[in-house]
Design an enzyme around this catalytic site. Structure first.
Site, PDB file in Angstrom:
ATOM      1  N   PRO A 136     -65.315 -22.782 -27.802  1.00 11.81           N
ATOM      2  CA  PRO A 136     -64.516 -23.698 -28.409  1.00 11.81           C
ATOM      3  C   PRO A 136     -63.249 -23.958 -28.053  1.00 11.81           C
ATOM      4  CG  PRO A 136     -64.547 -21.696 -29.966  1.00 11.81           C
ATOM      5  CD  PRO A 136     -65.291 -21.158 -28.358  1.00 11.81           C
ATOM      6  N   GLY A 137     -62.883 -23.366 -26.765  1.00 12.83           N
ATOM      7  CA  GLY A 137     -61.763 -23.969 -26.214  1.00 12.83           C
ATOM      8  C   GLY A 137     -60.424 -23.177 -26.096  1.00 12.83           C
ATOM      9  N   GLY A 138     -60.536 -21.783 -26.366  1.00 13.00           N
ATOM     10  CA  GLY A 138     -59.493 -20.913 -26.540  1.00 13.00           C
ATOM     11  C   GLY A 138     -59.096 -20.740 -25.133  1.00 13.00           C
ATOM     12  N   LYS A 139     -59.769 -20.171 -24.151  1.00 11.83           N
ATOM     13  CA  LYS A 139     -59.264 -20.231 -22.721  1.00 11.83           C
ATOM     14  C   LYS A 139     -58.907 -21.518 -21.973  1.00 11.83           C
ATOM     15  CE  LYS A 139     -62.066 -16.192 -22.511  1.00 11.83           C
ATOM     16  NZ  LYS A 139     -63.186 -16.402 -23.584  1.00 11.83           N
ATOM     17  N   ASP A 185     -73.815 -30.179 -19.384  1.00  6.81           N
ATOM     18  CA  ASP A 185     -74.398 -28.878 -18.767  1.00  6.81           C
ATOM     19  C   ASP A 185     -73.810 -28.240 -17.896  1.00  6.81           C
ATOM     20  OD1 ASP A 185     -76.009 -26.734 -17.967  1.00  6.81           O
ATOM     21  OD2 ASP A 185     -77.780 -27.862 -19.135  1.00  6.81           O
ATOM     22  N   CYS A 228     -68.529 -11.709 -23.142  1.00  3.18           N
ATOM     23  CA  CYS A 228     -67.980 -11.133 -24.206  1.00  3.18           C
ATOM     24  C   CYS A 228     -68.763  -9.894 -24.626  1.00  3.18           C
ATOM     25  CB  CYS A 228     -67.400 -11.526 -25.424  1.00  3.18           C
ATOM     26  SG  CYS A 228     -68.564 -12.745 -26.194  1.00  3.18           S
TER      27      CYS A 228
HETATM   28  C1  LIG Z   1     -68.555 -17.532 -24.706  1.00  2.00           C
HETATM   29  S1  LIG Z   1     -68.645 -18.991 -24.854  1.00  2.00           S
HETATM   30  C2  LIG Z   1     -67.031 -19.593 -24.273  1.00  2.00           C
HETATM   31  C3  LIG Z   1     -65.744 -19.302 -25.054  1.00  2.00           C
HETATM   32  C4  LIG Z   1     -64.779 -20.103 -24.354  1.00  2.00           C
HETATM   33  N1  LIG Z   1     -64.343 -19.806 -22.921  1.00  2.00           N
HETATM   34  C5  LIG Z   1     -63.457 -19.962 -25.210  1.00  2.00           C
HETATM   35  O1  LIG Z   1     -62.684 -19.202 -24.606  1.00  2.00           O
HETATM   36  O2  LIG Z   1     -63.145 -20.468 -26.241  1.00  2.00           O
HETATM   37  C6  LIG Z   1     -69.805 -19.788 -24.057  1.00  2.00           C
HETATM   38  C7  LIG Z   1     -70.065 -21.392 -24.551  1.00  2.00           C
HETATM   39  O3  LIG Z   1     -70.876 -21.636 -23.263  1.00  2.00           O
HETATM   40  C8  LIG Z   1     -71.609 -22.938 -23.772  1.00  2.00           C
HETATM   41  N2  LIG Z   1     -72.638 -23.095 -23.018  1.00  2.00           N
HETATM   42  C9  LIG Z   1     -74.062 -22.787 -23.277  1.00  2.00           C
HETATM   43  N3  LIG Z   1     -74.743 -23.256 -22.333  1.00  2.00           N
HETATM   44  C10 LIG Z   1     -74.137 -23.792 -21.482  1.00  2.00           C
HETATM   45  C11 LIG Z   1     -74.370 -24.553 -20.321  1.00  2.00           C
HETATM   46  N4  LIG Z   1     -75.468 -24.709 -19.722  1.00  2.00           N
HETATM   47  N5  LIG Z   1     -73.326 -24.973 -19.509  1.00  2.00           N
HETATM   48  C12 LIG Z   1     -72.001 -24.789 -19.894  1.00  2.00           C
HETATM   49  N6  LIG Z   1     -71.863 -24.216 -20.834  1.00  2.00           N
HETATM   50  C13 LIG Z   1     -72.781 -23.993 -21.838  1.00  2.00           C
HETATM   51  C14 LIG Z   1     -71.654 -22.636 -25.353  1.00  2.00           C
HETATM   52  O4  LIG Z   1     -71.894 -23.741 -25.965  1.00  2.00           O
HETATM   53  C15 LIG Z   1     -70.321 -21.721 -25.605  1.00  2.00           C
HETATM   54  O5  LIG Z   1     -69.460 -22.812 -26.128  1.00  2.00           O
END
Ligand SMILES: C[S@@+](CC[C@H](N)C(=O)[O-])C[C@H]1O[C@@H](n2cnc3c(N)ncnc32)[C@H](O)[C@@H]1O
Length: 547
Positions: free
Chosen positions: A370-373, A416, A485
């Site tokens: 959701p955008g934290g990093k 994607d 994580c």
């Molecule tokens: C671990 S979370 C990322 C957290 C984010 N970096 C943060 O700090 O808020 C993984 C994210 O990857 C997304 N995701 C899932 N499949 C994906 C894909 N094929 N390509 C890119 N992102 C994908 C998910 O929807 C999710 O939002």
């Protein structure tokens, strides 16, 4: 105080001006952390002290029981009393809190906890989304809200253990028990085995909840099962029901699925003796971690404004004991946000990695929602005059990224990550991959019971493909930081080892990208742990593309 105005805006402008454009020095100097001495000193001991004072939120329950007389007096003896022997079994059909009319509840906190359990069971709801809404809807606050929270989250975390005891007490598998009764039984057994709430209060209130909704017949069944559950201490139940092998026994005792406990033991490797600490950390109430947005507010200022403590490791982290961070002015103003300190360290490690050649300021967050990093990277990019691309395939999560980065130099792409269509040539790419989340179980009460080994098999394929896509987008001499994580080896070192072998990546010593952070493993990847670092169990590994 609004983001981007007054002092904050001036400070950000000043920092941009004092940093030569394109050098990246200002941001990275901040990423290295100017408060090393602080972090090694007072802040750490205070944080450690506060954490040990934490643990389960039992106060709400105890206070309630004390107001209730005899049950309360018993509860004051606490768990240690029970471990020394049996307990007084509650009377059949014991008097309950006021015999409410059918459908009503005279016990709003327990009714809320029961309804959270029901939502989790019936519609796969997330407890941490359902509970705040229910508390608001029913006007619960203060001690009542604390009790509802402790019971709902605690029972969700403990489901496997509770169900084993319920099945033993009922003499039948839990699948043969009506769902709504199972919810009340879970609530009751949780109070009996895992809180200081007295046996009479735990049973009477559960019977009253059942009677109010279903009448006397079902209340008798609940009473009988809870009486049997209360005949043994928690330790006696573990002796009676836990598997004999050490990992299985610990998994049962700390209410984790065995496969997850085994995954933690594998990741701990030679230090598998820490397994008990890891499992216990998943049940401890985590501190709230805030990130102070670089250029807007310092961690020191944020700690002063919020009454929190500066973090141990990240120069932007502030710890809060609890409360609703959404109500804090710096959070409302977008100058700070909730973000686990481990996540902050991941973003900073990406920026600390040495490139082969200059940083031209093209950074990419390939899994951004959701955008934290992305927001932390964007805030530092703003200081350096750089830009970040952020990719997220789920439209609603991409919208969350947009909100998180709205005044930062971040371009959000709904795509994607495996086929983003972006132009290659990035200096730094973060692959914060979708994963099992086994490293953040303390923040997601029921998650441990939802995940299965089958999830791992699917996720590792996606993780491998995303890392490959990042490799195609990074320029020669650039760096890809892979993170999860989760400490589960198939999602961490196996993915990285495969990339090194398949792609010819140069693996950097990631520990060096976490200045001041100790005890992150034998390298070259780095593993954070809740019981060692107070963070989620984030894994990170930095890969540089040879020129
Ligand atoms: C671990 S979370 C990322 C957290 C984010 N970096 C943060 O700090 O808020 C993984 C994210 O990857 C997304 N995701 C899932 N499949 C994906 C894909 N094929 N390509 C890119 N992102 C994908 C998910 O929807 C999710 O939002």
């Amino acid at each position: 105080m609004t983001r981007g105005d007054g002092n904050a805006r001036d400070r950000r402008r000043d920092e941009r001006q004092s940093a030569p454009k394109g050098s990246g020095e200002a941001g990275r100097a901040r990423a290295q952390g100017g408060r090393q001495q602080d972090r090694d000193g007072a802040g750490r001991s205070q944080a450690a002290g506060r954490r040990s004072a934490g643990g389960r939120a039992e106060a709400g329950g105890r206070d309630r029981d004390e107001r209730r007389g005899s049950a309360g007096r018993r509860s004051a003896a606490g768990r240690s009393d029970r471990s020394s022997g049996g307990r007084t079994a509650p009377r059949q059909g014991a008097k309950s809190a006021g015999r409410p009319h059918r459908g009503e509840s005279a016990d709003p906190p327990r009714a809320v906890a029961r309804d959270v359990l029901r939502a989790v069971r019936e519609r796969d709801a997330y407890a941490n989304l359902v509970l705040p809404a229910l508390l608001r809807e029913r006007g619960l606050s203060g001690r009542d809200a604390a009790l509802a929270t402790e019971l709902a989250y605690g029972a969700c975390r403990s489901l496997g253990l509770l169900d084993a005891v319920i099945a033993a007490g009922a003499g039948r598998p839990i699948e043969e028990i009506d769902g709504p009764l199972l919810d009340v039984l879970r609530l009751g057994v949780y109070q009996l085995l895992r809180t200081r709430i007295g046996a009479h209060a735990a049973v009477d209130t559960s019977v009253a909840l059942t009677r109010a909704e279903f009448g006397a017949g079902k209340a008798g069944f609940v009473n009988a099962v809870l009486r049997r559950a209360g005949e043994k201490t928690p330790e006696q139940w573990v002796d009676a029901l836990a598997p004999a092998d050490p990992v299985g026994r610990l998994a049962f005792e700390y209410a984790h699925p065995v496969w997850i406990a085994q995954a933690f033991a594998d990741a701990l490797g030679a230090r598998a003796t820490e397994l008990r600490d890891v499992l216990a950390a998943d049940d401890a109430r985590p501190l709230v971690h805030l990130v102070a947005r670089p250029g807007d507010i310092s961690a020191e200022e944020l700690a002063l404004v919020t009454g929190g403590e500066e973090g141990r490791w990240s120069p932007y982290a502030v710890y809060l004991e609890g409360g609703d961070p959404g109500k804090l002015e710096p959070v409302r103003a977008g100058m700070a946000a909730v973000q686990d300190e481990g996540s902050q360290l991941v973003a900073l490690a990406l920026l600390n990695a040495a490139l082969d050649g200059p940083d031209t300021g093209r950074w990419l967050d390939l899994c951004a929602g959701p955008g934290g990093k992305a927001a932390l990277l964007g805030a530092i990019a703003a200081i350096d005059g750089f830009r970040v691309d952020a990719v997220e395939p789920a439209a609603h999560r991409a919208e969350l990224v947009r909100k998180a980065v709205h005044d930062l130099p971040v371009d959000v792409h709904v795509a994607d990550g495996r086929a983003s269509g972006l132009t290659p040539g990035y200096d730094r790419i973060l692959v914060d991959a979708p994963c099992t989340g086994l490293g953040a179980l303390r923040r997601r009460p029921e998650a441990r019971w939802r995940r299965t080994p089958a999830d791992v098999r699917e996720l590792v394929v996606l993780q491998r493909e995303l890392l490959t896509a990042a490799w195609e987008l990074v320029r020669p001499g650039g760096v890809v930081l892979y993170s999860t994580c989760s400490p589960h080896l198939p999602e961490t070192v196996s993915i990285v080892a495969d990339a090194v072998r398949r792609l010819g990546a140069e693996e950097l010593d990631t520990r060096e990208l976490l200045p001041g952070v100790t005890d992150v493993g034998d390298g070259p990847g780095a593993q954070l742990w809740p019981h060692r670092h107070g963070t989620d169990a984030m894994f990170l590994a930095a890969l540089r593309k040879p020129r």
